[in-house]
Scaffold this motif. Structure first.
Motif, PDB file in Angstrom:
ATOM      1  N   GLY A  82      34.546  36.575  39.813  1.00  0.00           N
ATOM      2  CA  GLY A  82      35.691  37.483  39.738  1.00  0.00           C
ATOM      3  C   GLY A  82      36.713  37.006  38.728  1.00  0.00           C
ATOM      4  N   PHE A  83      36.986  35.712  38.748  1.00  0.00           N
ATOM      5  CA  PHE A  83      37.969  35.120  37.833  1.00  0.00           C
ATOM      6  C   PHE A  83      37.479  35.186  36.383  1.00  0.00           C
ATOM      7  N   ILE A  84      36.195  34.865  36.172  1.00  0.00           N
ATOM      8  CA  ILE A  84      35.608  34.938  34.827  1.00  0.00           C
ATOM      9  C   ILE A  84      35.628  36.379  34.320  1.00  0.00           C
ATOM     10  N   PHE A  85      35.307  37.308  35.224  1.00  0.00           N
ATOM     11  CA  PHE A  85      35.327  38.734  34.861  1.00  0.00           C
ATOM     12  C   PHE A  85      36.725  39.145  34.400  1.00  0.00           C
ATOM     13  N   ALA A  86      37.750  38.662  35.106  1.00  0.00           N
ATOM     14  CA  ALA A  86      39.144  38.998  34.756  1.00  0.00           C
ATOM     15  C   ALA A  86      39.539  38.411  33.403  1.00  0.00           C
ATOM     16  N   LEU A  87      38.952  37.266  33.048  1.00  0.00           N
ATOM     17  CA  LEU A  87      39.257  36.629  31.763  1.00  0.00           C
ATOM     18  C   LEU A  87      38.581  37.370  30.602  1.00  0.00           C
ATOM     19  N   ILE A  88      37.327  37.814  30.822  1.00  0.00           N
ATOM     20  CA  ILE A  88      36.568  38.476  29.762  1.00  0.00           C
ATOM     21  C   ILE A  88      36.966  39.950  29.616  1.00  0.00           C
ATOM     22  N   PHE A  89      37.045  40.614  30.762  1.00  0.00           N
ATOM     23  CA  PHE A  89      37.414  42.034  30.768  1.00  0.00           C
ATOM     24  C   PHE A  89      38.700  42.209  31.574  1.00  0.00           C
ATOM     25  N   LYS A  90      39.333  43.339  31.391  1.00  0.00           N
ATOM     26  CA  LYS A  90      40.405  43.718  32.302  1.00  0.00           C
ATOM     27  C   LYS A  90      39.770  44.498  33.445  1.00  0.00           C
TER      28      LYS A  90
END
Length: 306
Positions: free
Chosen positions: A31-39
């Motif tokens: 979830g955290f990685i997803f938030a960093l790569i995408f909004k």
């Protein structure tokens, strides 16, 4: 194009989590990685989903517990629950003044740390008429510390050779948000999960007296106090399971899927963490939250061990 990829990735991870291929820690990291790569393309809906999914998961876990054991656990934990809340709130008031943090922001962080993270912040914010930015900052800091706790606590528990009961109790007292409490306990063992869930939910009821206290401190009137009614559904699930109303095969499946919903919830929590929001607040609110968290973690651990 990037937005389409974000949406596909978002739902793919949720499906993978529901199929049982992720544990609580990995779900939060993704979830955290997803938030960093995408909004997060569904950030607004994710907050609502976290709110509802967590309640569904907790009620589902109730079908794996027995009433007698639940009452004994709640009774045992009353002393440490009361003292940890009282001391954390007292320290929060002092540190808010010492660090010169906005009074309402400081109170939201203190409330979230002392009781149950995002739920407490959501309940207290309308009572004290907090601004949207203060609410967002408090939630962001608490979610960030919860994320760290989800990884750190099980390792410390194994290092100190804490029993299932000891670890479950420590999680319920020292980790803020119910999602991370249950997530950390889930990785430690089934008995730790039962203790952590029971104690955390009994702790959540302290939102009510804290809301009344907050009204008095901030001199607000006419605001509704949010009562966590889902706890009644959790108790009902425990009673139903204790009376053998539903066949064991079915209750086992309910608990199984409740754990999967919890893992999806942790992915959503990770996907809503915003480093940008945290950076804009400055270091003082973070220091306040970190100081309170370290205090409650050490205090509760010493209380449990000695």
């Amino acid at each position: 194009m990037k937005n389409l990829i974000a949406k596909i990735t978002f739902f793919s991870i949720i499906i993978i989590a529901l199929l049982g291929f992720l544990n609580s820690s990995i779900a939060l990291i993704l979830g955290f990685i997803f938030a960093l790569i995408f909004k997060n393309p569904y950030k607004k809906y994710s907050y609502k989903a976290i709110h509802h999914f967590l309640k569904i998961a907790v009620v589902g876990l109730g079908f794996g517990m027995l009433l007698k054991e639940t009452l004994i656990t709640s009774k045992k934990a009353f002393g440490i629950t009361f003292f940890s809340i009282f001391l954390t709130i007292s320290l929060g008031f002092l540190l808010t003044k010492l660090f010169r943090v906005d009074k309402k922001l400081g109170h939201l962080i203190t409330s979230g740390t002392s009781i149950c993270g995002g739920s407490a912040i959501a309940a207290i914010s309308p009572v004290i008429k907090a601004k949207t930015k203060a609410i967002s900052v408090a939630l962001g800091i608490v979610f960030l510390l919860n994320s760290i706790a989800l990884f750190v606590f099980p390792s410390i528990g194994h290092l100190l050779k804490l029993s299932q009961e000891q670890f479950g109790l420590w999680c319920a007292i020292a980790i803020h948000d119910t999602s991370s409490v249950v997530g950390a306990a889930l990785t430690y063992g089934d008995e730790a999960l039962k203790v952590a869930t029971t104690v955390k939910l009994s702790r959540t009821l302290w939102i009510i007296p804290l809301s009344v206290f907050s009204m008095f401190i901030f001199k607000t009137k006419g605001e509704k106090i949010k009562i966590p009614y889902f706890i009644l559904l959790f108790i009902l699930a425990v009673i139903v399971n204790s009376c053998d109303v539903i066949p064991t095969e079915i209750t086992v499946e309910i608990v199984h899927y409740a754990k999967k919903i919890l893992i999806v919830t942790l992915f959503l929590v990770g996907s809503t963490i915003s480093l940008k929001d945290l950076k804009s607040t400055g270091i003082k609110p973070v220091l306040l939250a970190l100081s309170l968290w370290v205090f409650i973690s050490i205090f509760s651990l010493i209380y449990i061990l000695f």
